[in-house]
Structures are given as structure tokens and as C-alpha cells.
Design an enzyme around this catalytic site. Sequence first.
Site, PDB file in Angstrom:
ATOM      1  N   CYS A  93      49.496  44.626 133.410  1.00 16.71           N
ATOM      2  CA  CYS A  93      49.928  44.157 134.771  1.00 16.71           C
ATOM      3  C   CYS A  93      51.037  43.614 134.832  1.00 16.71           C
ATOM      4  O   CYS A  93      52.161  44.041 134.602  1.00 16.71           O
ATOM      5  CB  CYS A  93      48.867  43.177 135.349  1.00 16.71           C
ATOM      6  SG  CYS A  93      48.853  43.121 137.312  1.00 16.71           S
ATOM      7  N   HIS A 152      43.867  46.255 134.775  1.00 16.60           N
ATOM      8  CA  HIS A 152      43.502  45.225 133.818  1.00 16.60           C
ATOM      9  C   HIS A 152      42.475  45.749 133.010  1.00 16.60           C
ATOM     10  O   HIS A 152      40.987  46.119 133.641  1.00 16.60           O
ATOM     11  CB  HIS A 152      42.952  44.091 134.936  1.00 16.60           C
ATOM     12  CG  HIS A 152      44.040  43.365 135.414  1.00 16.60           C
ATOM     13  ND1 HIS A 152      44.361  42.243 134.880  1.00 16.60           N
ATOM     14  CD2 HIS A 152      44.634  43.625 136.764  1.00 16.60           C
ATOM     15  CE1 HIS A 152      45.513  41.822 135.796  1.00 16.60           C
ATOM     16  NE2 HIS A 152      45.441  42.489 136.759  1.00 16.60           N
ATOM     17  N   GLU A 190      40.423  44.000 131.066  1.00 21.84           N
ATOM     18  CA  GLU A 190      39.430  43.091 130.532  1.00 21.84           C
ATOM     19  C   GLU A 190      38.677  42.929 131.508  1.00 21.84           C
ATOM     20  O   GLU A 190      37.476  42.080 131.345  1.00 21.84           O
ATOM     21  CB  GLU A 190      40.299  41.777 130.504  1.00 21.84           C
ATOM     22  CG  GLU A 190      41.177  41.046 131.834  1.00 21.84           C
ATOM     23  CD  GLU A 190      42.348  41.667 132.115  1.00 21.84           C
ATOM     24  OE1 GLU A 190      42.981  42.878 131.597  1.00 21.84           O
ATOM     25  OE2 GLU A 190      43.082  41.292 132.855  1.00 21.84           O
ATOM     26  N   SER A 229      25.173  14.397 123.300  1.00 19.52           N
ATOM     27  CA  SER A 229      24.862  14.010 124.731  1.00 19.52           C
ATOM     28  C   SER A 229      23.264  14.910 125.179  1.00 19.52           C
ATOM     29  O   SER A 229      22.749  14.872 125.990  1.00 19.52           O
ATOM     30  CB  SER A 229      25.875  14.868 125.661  1.00 19.52           C
ATOM     31  OG  SER A 229      25.727  16.075 125.423  1.00 19.52           O
ATOM     32  N   GLY A 230      22.893  15.635 124.134  1.00 23.89           N
ATOM     33  CA  GLY A 230      21.731  16.486 124.327  1.00 23.89           C
ATOM     34  C   GLY A 230      22.078  17.978 124.539  1.00 23.89           C
ATOM     35  O   GLY A 230      21.084  18.694 124.714  1.00 23.89           O
ATOM     36  N   GLY A 231      23.460  18.105 125.121  1.00 23.24           N
ATOM     37  CA  GLY A 231      23.622  19.583 125.449  1.00 23.24           C
ATOM     38  C   GLY A 231      24.075  20.266 124.359  1.00 23.24           C
ATOM     39  O   GLY A 231      24.143  20.033 122.916  1.00 23.24           O
ATOM     40  N   VAL A 232      24.797  21.529 124.667  1.00 23.31           N
ATOM     41  CA  VAL A 232      24.780  22.429 123.671  1.00 23.31           C
ATOM     42  C   VAL A 232      26.038  22.119 122.853  1.00 23.31           C
ATOM     43  O   VAL A 232      25.927  22.361 121.559  1.00 23.31           O
ATOM     44  CB  VAL A 232      24.978  23.811 124.422  1.00 23.31           C
ATOM     45  CG1 VAL A 232      25.251  24.937 123.366  1.00 23.31           C
ATOM     46  CG2 VAL A 232      23.809  24.116 125.277  1.00 23.31           C
TER      47      VAL A 232
END
Length: 516
Positions: free
Chosen positions: A85, A173, A175, A227-230
Site C-alpha cells: 500500500c 493489503h 494481511e 494476577s491469575g491471568g494468562v
Amino acid sequence: MVFLRMQQNHVLILDFGSQYTQLIARRVRELNIYCEIHPYNHPPKNQSEFKAIILSGSPNSVRGENVLHPDLSEILGKKPVLAVCYGAQYLAHFSGGKVAPSNTREYGRANLSFVKSNETFFENISEGSQVWMSHSDTIKELPTNGELLASTKDVENAAYKIKDQNTFAIQFHPEVYHSTDGKQLLENFLVKIAGVAQTWTPDSFVESTVSAIREKVGNDKVVLGLSGGVDSSVAAVLLNKAIGQNLYCIFVNNGLLRKNEFETVLKRYEGMGLNVKGVDASARFLKALEGVTDPEKKRKAIGNSFIEVFDDEANKITDVTWLAQGTIYPDVIESVSVNGGPSATIKSHHNVGGLPDFMKLKIVEPLKMIFKDEVRRVGASMGIDPELLGRHPFPGPGLGIRILGDITAEKVRILQEVDAVFINGLKEDGLYDKVWQAGAMLLPVNSVGVMGDERTYEKVVALRAVESTDGMTADWVNLPYEFLQKTSNKIINQVKGVNRVVYDISSKPPATIEWE
Ligand code: XMP
């Protein structure tokens, strides 16, 4: 900390500020090829270690005065280059071609018509392949050393190359999802033309990251806030693999977690073999929040309390010199500031709420170069429980920014109960994984109701479920009416203090996901 530099098989994406640049990176990574995004005006010092270069799009015009005009002579003809682009327009402009405003703004679907169909660049792509256009300038004349490869109905110079070089340019594009063969085209360029090996896999990432951590950290001690998160969990498992008991994890209960979250998550972490200390600081946080109603002041009070608790705990570990964080790639990339000039910098976020200067710890961020979906794939390859990897995002300040107005222990209890009914219901009905994030808000108003023969005057809660990819934009989820009906009944029947449930049907923008 840069990982995988030893492979010499990665790709450099020079960013001109397009909203799609991260998407290019994700597509390249899906091909099992490692890539890095760098602002066009802050390229990496050692470009020789990149095997191919992609020039991104941009909201700008090459006709602007002296903006986004880097010297390409350093790379053209020396490395394989794919210009997308704006990149294609700038390549034409730089090489002596002509770029002018399009007569019509060219957005949306188009179909390729090959001028040179036997090119490796188009292998396994059929005549008429759908591509996605999004540009308002167009390349009127190719440079004299340019060779046209494909056109569309409205765009004559839709794809071209520079003769005798591995330099290719496309106006569309590849992508975006709507460019049907976009991934094939990227593969043709990167693998068949540039010869990049497809060796980037979660396993290879784990292997090289573990050895990079060992090399960097040695026998030093590292502290990490879970934190308990991923992200923080995957970071912890990676570090644990590399340095074992020299990793000290701290999991703080700020009193604003989900119902039973502290105990459940702590148990899970211990089961994963992590050296983790749970610190119940609920009372300290609630005290700091007493009477605070302003959302930003709440965030500050929670952030500052976290730092104090974390610092107290870290100080109990003798000779700790590193702080590990679960920072991921989107936190790190700052696109070129197109309006403000070349102010692009790469910045580091401090997920744990800002590092106080007096801690003076060195930072290790093993996930700094990967995207969220890759974090999940890396976690899966290390055997982390899919349930943990599939968790919805949850904000650092927790329920604190979901209780509007001042926060009390009783309000936290009510919201925890409501949230648990909602989230468990989503899981039971197989809806949890279809939703990007869900939660409940406790509103600072009472409303009149009737239960039995009694008049009630109790709290109102709002449920929110959104679909999103990165939290930057989001839309409310059309949850089945039956589900909403059942959940509302359960909440009002089971949670003392609530007599009304509403469902939030606002998109972001203009609303945000959280209410504060
Ligand atoms: P908003 O409300 O800005 O939220 O639309 C976008 C995403 O960010 C999360 N969020 C936070 N996460 N600290 C965090 O760690 C915060 O202060 C914070 N505020 C919002 C939110 O849960 C959503 O996923």
C-alpha cells in the site's frame, strides 16, 4: 530482551503507521516465521540479521512534504523487500515513478488480473483472486526499472516488481481477511522468494526463550507478580522452566478479585509447581479506597497499594535483583505518530502498576515480542491448563472499577455473587468461550421493586458481555434472551441486596468496556 536473534530467519516490518501493521506481523507469524515491527524512522541497528523486509501501509500520502520519506537505497537490491500500500507508493515515488490522488477513493474488494501470471510471487493464486484495497492515492507511473505484475479494474498498478531485484510491491493489503489469497502471497514472497525458513513455533520459542532467560538472569533471583491471568501465568511457567526456585511469585489478594478467586488460583499455581506466595491484603486495599468515588483516584489508590504490598513482600526475599513482567507485544509497539511527526518510540509498560524507583530492579519480560494468541499457544505447548489459557481478561483494579461510587466490603460481596452467577451461567451454557470478556457492574443507585408482598429498595446491576480482538474496539454480544432471562432470575433470587438487572448494549467506542 530480544529472543531468537540466533535464528537469522526473521523478517523486519518497517512501520509507516498503518492500522494494519500488527495484522501483517500476525499473518507472518502464522506462517511460523518470526518478525519484528520497527518504526520506519527507528529501524534496528543491525538490519543484517533480518532476511527480508516488509514496508507497511500508512494513513499518509507520499505527496506530503518530507514526511515518511526514508532512504531506501540501503535495502533495495540488497534484501528481498515487499512494499504494501503506502509502501508500494513510496517505493514507486522513491524510484522515480509517479504517485497522484486517485480519481475515485479506492476502498474495498477488487479482483486481480495478472499481467505476468508465471511469477513465483503468484504461485497457487488464481486469476481473479479477491484482494482488499484501502487507499486514496494511486501509482500513476511505475519507475523505469519497474515491471507491472497485476492490475485490477480500477487500479492499473496493483502489483509490480523492480527488475533484477527481489523487490515486490502491492497496492492491496494481503494481511486482511478479505484478501483471500493474502497469506499465500506472503508465503510466496517470504518462503519461495526470500528463502526464510518456517521455524517459528511455540516449542522453538519456549526453547530459545528458556535459554535466553538463563543466559540473562544466571543465578540471580527474580520476583514476579501473578494476577491469575494468562500473560503473567505463562511468563511465570517459562521463567520457572528456566530458573526454577529462583523465581519468587507473589499473588496479591486486593479484595477486589472474583468470588473465591484467590484460593482457587493460588491452589492452581501451587499445583503447577510454581514457587508462589499468596498475600491477602484485602483490608489494606479497602482501607485505601474508603470514601473514594472518582474512578481515576480509585485506580491510583489500588495501584499504589499494590506497589506497597508488592514491595514489602519483595523486600522479604533476600538479594532479589530482577522483576519479571507479563508484558506482551501489543503493549510494546507504538505505531509511528503520523500526525505528531517522527516521535515513535518503543515503550515498556509496567503491568504491575508502575515500578517504584527505590526498588531498582532490572526487568525481564519473556513475552515482550509475542501476541496474545501466541502467548496462549506457548502456554499450551508447555502443558498449561486450557481453562487458564482461555480466561477472559480481567482488569488489574478488579471489581474496584466495576463498583460505581464508593467501595465497601458489602458492595464487593454483592458484586462477587452477581459476577459468579453470570460467569458460571455463561460456562454452563457453553457461551463463555464465545465471549471475549464478561462481567457485572454494581450501580450507585437503588430502585424500587416488589418481592412477595414486600416493597424493596435495592441495588441495580448491569451485565456486560463483549466481543473484541484486542479490547481497543468492542461490540456487545447478542446473548440469547432465554439466557438473560434465566440469569436475571437467578441473580435476583440468589443475591441479597439486588432487585434489578439490566444488560449493557453499548459498543466501544463510544462507550468503554468497563464502566469506570
Ligand atoms: P476499557 O474499559 O478501556 O477496557 O474499554 C479495555 C480493556 O482493558 C481492561 N482495563 C484495564 N486493565 N488496568 C488493567 O489492567 C486497568 O486500569 C484497566 N482498565 C480497563 C478492561 O477490562 C478491558 O479488557
